[in-house]
Design an enzyme around this catalytic site. Structure first.
Site, PDB file in Angstrom:
ATOM      1  N   GLY A  79       0.900  -0.985   0.336  1.00 34.01           N
ATOM      2  CA  GLY A  79      -0.375   0.163  -0.310  1.00 34.01           C
ATOM      3  C   GLY A  79       0.778   1.036  -0.300  1.00 34.01           C
ATOM      4  O   GLY A  79       0.626   1.713  -0.826  1.00 34.01           O
ATOM      5  N   PHE A  80       2.299   1.426   1.086  1.00 31.54           N
ATOM      6  CA  PHE A  80       2.671   1.926   0.950  1.00 31.54           C
ATOM      7  C   PHE A  80       1.928   4.013   1.354  1.00 31.54           C
ATOM      8  O   PHE A  80       2.498   4.911   0.708  1.00 31.54           O
ATOM      9  CB  PHE A  80       3.337   2.323   0.323  1.00 31.54           C
ATOM     10  CG  PHE A  80       4.550   1.129  -0.010  1.00 31.54           C
ATOM     11  CD1 PHE A  80       5.458   0.171   1.004  1.00 31.54           C
ATOM     12  CD2 PHE A  80       4.025   0.595  -1.435  1.00 31.54           C
ATOM     13  CE1 PHE A  80       5.527  -0.849   1.025  1.00 31.54           C
ATOM     14  CE2 PHE A  80       4.577  -0.307  -1.294  1.00 31.54           C
ATOM     15  CZ  PHE A  80       5.465  -1.849  -0.163  1.00 31.54           C
ATOM     16  N   GLY A  94       1.239  -6.219   4.290  1.00 30.97           N
ATOM     17  CA  GLY A  94       2.843  -6.919   4.755  1.00 30.97           C
ATOM     18  C   GLY A  94       3.870  -6.689   5.668  1.00 30.97           C
ATOM     19  O   GLY A  94       4.593  -7.463   5.920  1.00 30.97           O
ATOM     20  N   ARG A 154       8.114  -1.087  22.760  1.00 31.54           N
ATOM     21  CA  ARG A 154       7.939  -2.346  22.721  1.00 31.54           C
ATOM     22  C   ARG A 154       8.012  -3.193  21.705  1.00 31.54           C
ATOM     23  O   ARG A 154       7.636  -3.053  20.274  1.00 31.54           O
ATOM     24  CB  ARG A 154       6.713  -2.894  23.114  1.00 31.54           C
ATOM     25  CG  ARG A 154       7.295  -4.301  23.696  1.00 31.54           C
ATOM     26  CD  ARG A 154       5.719  -4.692  24.751  1.00 31.54           C
ATOM     27  NE  ARG A 154       5.574  -6.180  24.775  1.00 31.54           N
ATOM     28  CZ  ARG A 154       4.451  -6.625  24.639  1.00 31.54           C
ATOM     29  NH1 ARG A 154       3.103  -6.146  24.756  1.00 31.54           N
ATOM     30  NH2 ARG A 154       4.523  -8.108  24.731  1.00 31.54           N
ATOM     31  N   ASN A 164       7.067  -8.438  17.460  1.00 24.96           N
ATOM     32  CA  ASN A 164       7.576  -9.447  16.454  1.00 24.96           C
ATOM     33  C   ASN A 164       8.644  -8.830  16.561  1.00 24.96           C
ATOM     34  O   ASN A 164       8.859  -8.325  15.033  1.00 24.96           O
ATOM     35  CB  ASN A 164       6.467 -10.554  15.709  1.00 24.96           C
ATOM     36  CG  ASN A 164       7.146 -11.327  14.940  1.00 24.96           C
ATOM     37  OD1 ASN A 164       8.295 -11.422  14.651  1.00 24.96           O
ATOM     38  ND2 ASN A 164       6.258 -12.707  14.891  1.00 24.96           N
ATOM     39  N   PRO A 165       9.877  -9.833  16.694  1.00 27.16           N
ATOM     40  CA  PRO A 165      11.065  -9.546  16.125  1.00 27.16           C
ATOM     41  C   PRO A 165      11.488  -9.809  14.806  1.00 27.16           C
ATOM     42  O   PRO A 165      12.640  -9.022  13.431  1.00 27.16           O
ATOM     43  CB  PRO A 165      12.187 -10.171  16.804  1.00 27.16           C
ATOM     44  CG  PRO A 165      11.231 -10.468  17.455  1.00 27.16           C
ATOM     45  CD  PRO A 165      10.083 -10.301  17.473  1.00 27.16           C
ATOM     46  N   GLN A 187      10.594  -4.905   8.641  1.00 30.50           N
ATOM     47  CA  GLN A 187       9.779  -3.644   8.095  1.00 30.50           C
ATOM     48  C   GLN A 187      10.750  -2.598   8.090  1.00 30.50           C
ATOM     49  O   GLN A 187      11.369  -1.682   6.763  1.00 30.50           O
ATOM     50  CB  GLN A 187       8.898  -3.014   9.246  1.00 30.50           C
ATOM     51  CG  GLN A 187       7.815  -3.669   9.385  1.00 30.50           C
ATOM     52  CD  GLN A 187       7.097  -3.392   7.837  1.00 30.50           C
ATOM     53  OE1 GLN A 187       6.448  -2.319   7.749  1.00 30.50           O
ATOM     54  NE2 GLN A 187       6.507  -3.968   6.684  1.00 30.50           N
ATOM     55  N   LYS A 244       5.559   0.934  19.872  1.00 27.01           N
ATOM     56  CA  LYS A 244       5.103   2.238  18.568  1.00 27.01           C
ATOM     57  C   LYS A 244       6.415   1.923  17.237  1.00 27.01           C
ATOM     58  O   LYS A 244       5.132   0.759  17.140  1.00 27.01           O
ATOM     59  CB  LYS A 244       6.820   3.005  18.818  1.00 27.01           C
ATOM     60  CG  LYS A 244       7.247   3.824  20.116  1.00 27.01           C
ATOM     61  CD  LYS A 244       8.567   4.246  20.418  1.00 27.01           C
ATOM     62  CE  LYS A 244       9.078   5.406  21.475  1.00 27.01           C
ATOM     63  NZ  LYS A 244      10.281   5.928  21.665  1.00 27.01           N
ATOM     64  N   GLU A 259       7.683   2.933   8.520  1.00 24.47           N
ATOM     65  CA  GLU A 259       8.272   4.334   7.970  1.00 24.47           C
ATOM     66  C   GLU A 259       9.734   4.274   8.268  1.00 24.47           C
ATOM     67  O   GLU A 259      10.120   5.132   7.635  1.00 24.47           O
ATOM     68  CB  GLU A 259       7.599   4.785   7.531  1.00 24.47           C
ATOM     69  CG  GLU A 259       5.774   4.742   6.981  1.00 24.47           C
ATOM     70  CD  GLU A 259       4.641   5.587   7.384  1.00 24.47           C
ATOM     71  OE1 GLU A 259       4.563   6.441   6.276  1.00 24.47           O
ATOM     72  OE2 GLU A 259       4.157   5.127   8.641  1.00 24.47           O
TER      73      GLU A 259
END
Ligand code: FES
Ligand code: FES
Lengths: 169, 756
Positions: B249-250, B478, B640, B643-644, B650, B713, B717
């Site tokens: 989407g972005f 995504g 926090r 999911n690393p 990302q 957080k 982006e």
């Protein structure tokens, strides 16, 4: 409809032989799969041979299905993303893509996986990440999952080579 | 590569929680087998295909269309033009509140940009519709295209981005500059960029009376339902949008666009389902883009290398008929301490489609310029670029003086520099070469992104078999929402993610807020978290009021949820399973709900940002000027981490976008016609696998007790910011050439005297 022509072609798709009455010579393999056979796993990203999202195997070779006219493929054997897994058992490339997070949105993924399967079976992959990056560069991933894709191809390649050795022994 | 196991913070964590664990994607199998359904994969019975015909001129009027020829083509069912387009209930020339844009939906014969829809052809097959559109053979009355600084119209905008003020001032900028011992001043240019999500914008619409079902990729389900309802004059609850998967989407799938509205309208007019997908070329116009900017920075610095003034001006493009201006200069507001800061924006109207938010709006372009300017100022002071940034570290938000809700940027600098090996970096450029004689350069940049929080709702249903159903209308484009949201939900319920079914991606569910601004996990996540806690509280009430329960009399707060059981807090051996509690109460389920938003008091007391530091190594061919990014190391602190594995992806994606901004992406308009000459995926360069170097993303632990109750957080982006400047600065360090126009090109190096 279309040009009121009728052209019958025969295709083996994912192991299943199908007689297809084409009513239009303009239909690409991609649009045939997606819009007429409802095999929508194969994706359209550009329709111009520029992104690789539509990659399928035709007679074992990777092609951009958006650039192939269906009518020209009479007798061909086609493998799409839907034909890779063996029931619930994923193909090693599919499993490796999950394990290495080789996708985000997943839209380029069927094409990436088909390219990877093709290049591994051509014996082209080797274990050099640089070479894999180069060979996988016909498939654009706008999400930027390239690191995971490269790792996945490396691992799947190793895995498949191992299986072949076992089978040969 | 081993995954970082950032330990979740104790106060946010239930024992045995999956949150913080690098689970693989829950939608992984669907995506690798081709079974994930994107909008254009739907085929309702009786479907028709719509193809948009678009303008090939940038300004003027359509004076003729050969509708007859198109209609005569076998299979063509209808041609929609301004002459027969059915009415809409909302004027498309009026903005759609709260932040919808004006749209081009055949309201008249004017052409305002290239690739604007001028007709839409509907046919029984895609081939017939495509041919029909080609047969329209438009005739235009052409007016000169306004495509650049000389021909465009400058104006003072009322606002920038989505409702931000065009000017923000802190202190006296001229006094700050006067007090400086050194002033660095430079101009930077960033190009127009197009989102180019791999999935073209598509829609499948089907009407049933005055109800419509729309399959489309959509980042803002509830808002879009309300907007479509307004256009079609029906109640919002009559609009159902299904968006289980978005092919990227972005930002481009957050805002309604003309072609999709027209396809829905055609479906209503013809009373048959209609499918429309834009071609790749058609995505260069009606679906937003990142506008072009011209930026000027003035940095005043004192004897110790501390900023005395930071002045950032940006001239940003928009369309001739609507406004979205990159809030580029605002990139200078949150990052570096200075007694005087001024961010100012001006607008420039061109004959282009209206820009829109594109991954890291404002901050991507603004931080590109700011981080290069910081590098130039460091160079002028003879300081290491990292030391210079540390000398200007902001302990509180520079403009407002507010404390940060959390800010582990120092740790990002330190860890990133260590992993990269920054400390050995020579100050002077053109001092390092590899074994093949390539010039090597190292550069860095600071990354920052704000933490918005959108109102959201969720529902949690604990079922008789001890499993749960969690519902919120979120969007997974995504980023991994289906996985991360399930982890948050499971944690709130004291269950394993496998025991939690997550329903999302359809507008009939409780509003999951906006999937954008890097705020989705926090926003939808908090709603799920609170709904889960609400369900657990109701369950606990059943148990603690039941004399037959071992929890009888424990009181709500005396009970802990874990592994599908409630225990007494003071005696862990006393407890029972959710299934047992429900069975004895004769209930088939217990339902919790939540409606969440940011606490305004906390928000007004704190500045909230994710931070990071990016280090880049480039190699430049000394003869050809060819630039390769060899290494990128990013260290990011974003509260926090749920999911690393997904978060790392990302960051990688963002850093690749940064590399793309720095070296690849640019839409080039023909100055005579305004036509975009590279509106495809071959000539508009986005990175391919071979362009992407070894990437490393370090997840810096950060505890944020304020940003929201789950401490999360945004991560989607921030990776772009910092990366662009880091690469450009590395190019300077390799070559001694300062390129201030993005993307940095081979020819920029070759024509420069320093390079020769
Ligand atoms: S859709 Fe075929 S290469 Fe892009
Ligand atoms: S995973 Fe989104 S484009 Fe590759």
């Amino acid at each position: 409809m279309g040009y009121h022509m009728s052209l019958s072609i025969s295709l083996t798709i994912n192991g299943l032989k199908r007689e297809i009455a084409l009513d239009d010579p303009r239909v690409t393999l991609l649009d045939l799969l997606r819009e007429r056979l409802h095999l929508t796993g194969t994706k359209k990203g550009c329709d111009r041979g520029q992104c690789g999202a539509c990659t399928v195997l035709v007679d074992g070779r990777r092609i951009n299905s958006c650039l192939a006219l269906a009518a020209s493929l009479d007798g061909a054997e086609i493998t799409t993303i839907e034909g890779l897994a063996d029931g619930e058992d994923l193909h090693p490339v599919q499993a490796a893509f999950i394990a290495h997070d080789g996708f985000q949105c997943g839209y380029c993924t069927p094409g990436q996986i088909m390219s990877a399967v093709g290049l591994i079976s051509e014996g082209n992959a080797g274990d050099d990440p640089e070479r894999i990056r180069e060979l996988m560069s016909g498939n654009i991933c706008r999400c930027g999952a390239y690191q995971g894709i490269t790792e996945a191809v490396l691992e799947a390649q190793k895995d498949l080579a191992e299986r072949n050795r076992r089978d040969a022994a | 590569m081993p995954l970082e196991t950032t330990s979740p913070l104790p106060q946010h964590r239930r024992h045995g929680s999956s949150a913080g664990q690098p689970l693989t994607r829950r939608d992984g199998v669907l995506k690798v087998t081709g079974r994930a359904t994107y909008a254009a994969d739907n085929h309702p019975d009786g479907i028709l295909y719509a193809v948009t015909a678009v303008s090939s001129i940038a300004r003027g009027r359509v004076t003729a269309l050969d509708v007859e020829a198109a209609k005569a083509h076998p299979g063509v069912v209808e041609v929609l033009t301004p002459a027969n387009r059915p009415p809409l209930a909302h004027d498309p020339d009026e903005k759609m509140p709260p932040f919808g844009f004006r749209v081009e939906v055949l309201q008249d014969d004017t052409v305002r940009y290239v690739n604007q829809p001028i007709a839409i052809v509907i046919a029984e097959t895609l081939e017939a519709a495509t041919e029909g559109a080609a047969l329209l053979n438009p005739v235009y009355e052409v007016e000169p295209a306004r495509t650049d600084l000389e021909s465009g119209k400058r104006f003072d905008p009322e606002g920038i981005g989505i409702g931000a003020p065009a000017r923000t001032a802190h202190g006296d900028i001229e006094a700050g500059l006067a007090a400086a011992v050194r002033v660095t001043e430079a101009d930077y240019v960033t190009p127009p960029q197009y989102h180019n999500a791999m999935e073209p914008h598509a829609v499948v619409a089907q009407w049933d009376g005055d109800r419509v079902t729309i399959d489309m990729p959509n980042q803002t389900l509830a808002l879009s339902c309300a907007s479509y309802a307004a256009y079609f004059g029906i109640p919002a609850e009559n609009v159902l949008i299904r968006s289980p998967f978005l092919g990227g989407g972005f930002g481009s799938k957050a805002i309604l666009n003309g072609p999709q509205i027209l396809a829905i309208l055609a479906a209503r007019m013809l009373n048959r389902p209609v499918k429309l997908a834009l071609t790749r070329a058609q995505m260069y116009g009606p679906v937003g883009h990142r506008g072009r900017t011209w930026q000027k920075l003035r940095l005043g610095v004192d004897e110790e290398g501390r900023l005395t003034a930071l002045h950032h001006q940006a001239l940003c493009t928009t369309s001739s008929f609507d406004e979205f201006l990159e809030p580029a200069a605002n990139a200078s507001l949150p990052l570096y301490a200075s007694p005087a800061i001024l961010a100012e924006h001006e607008g420039l109207r061109l004959d282009v489609g209206t820009p829109g938010p594109m991954r890291a709006p404002g901050l991507a372009s603004g931080s590109a310029a700011l981080e290069v300017a910081m590098d130039e100022a460091a160079e002028a002071c003879g300081m290491d670029p990292l030391d210079f940034r540390l000398a200007n570290y902001a302990e509180t938000e520079p403009v407002t003086g507010k404390p940060f809700s959390s800010k582990a940027l120092r740790e990002c600098y330190a860890e990133g520099a260590k992993r990269f090996g920054w400390s050995g970096r020579p100050l002077a450029p053109r001092t390092m070469r590899d074994e093949n004689g390539f010039l090597i350069g190292w550069g860095m940049g600071t990354a920052v992104f704000h933490c918005p929080h959108f109102p959201a709702e969720a529902r949690a249903t604990l079922r008789a078999d001890g499993t749960a159903l969690m519902e919120t209308a979120g969007a997974d484009m995504g980023q991994g929402a289906w996985t991360a949201l399930a982890q948050i939900a499971a944690e709130a319920l004291g269950l394993d993610p496998d025991q939690v079914e997550l329903h999302s991606g359809i507008s009939s569910l409780p509003d999951g807020g906006i999937a954008g601004g890097s705020g989705h996990t926090a926003s939808a996540g908090l709603a799920l978290h609170n709904a889960g806690e609400d369900a657990i509280a109701r369950l606990a009430e059943l148990a603690t009021n039941d004399p037959a329960s071992p929890l009888f009399g424990a009181g709500n707060i005396g009970v802990v949820a874990r592994s599908g059981r409630l225990h007494r807090r003071d005696d862990e051996s006393r407890g029972e399973s959710y299934a047992e509690i429900l069975a004895r109460a004769g209930r088939s389920d217990v339902v919790g709900t939540a409606k969440t938003a940011r606490d305004p008091a906390v928000a007004s007391a704190h500045a909230m940002y994710s931070h990071g530091a990016v280090f880049a190594e480039v190699k430049v061919d000394p003869d050809l000027g060819q630039i390769r990014v060899a290494r990128l190391v990013g260290a990011f602190a974003a509260g926090r981490i749920i999911n690393p594995r997904l978060v790392r992806s990302q960051y990688f994606g963002g850093m690749i976008w940064g590399a793309s901004f720095a070296l690849h992406e640019e839409a080039i308009a023909d100055r005579r016609t305004g036509r975009i000459m590279n509106a495809d995926l071959a000539e508009y360069h986005v990175p391919v696998n071979a362009d992407v170097p070894s990437l490393d993303a370090i997840l810096i632990p950060e505890d944020d007790p304020h940003v929201n109750p789950i401490g999360v957080k945004g991560v989607g982006e921030i990776g772009i910011t910092g990366t662009v400047g880091a690469i450009a600065n590395a190019v300077w360090h390799a070559t001694g050439v300062r390129v201030r126009r993005f993307p940095v090109r081979v020819e920029d190096l070759l024509i420069s005297r320093e390079f020769a």
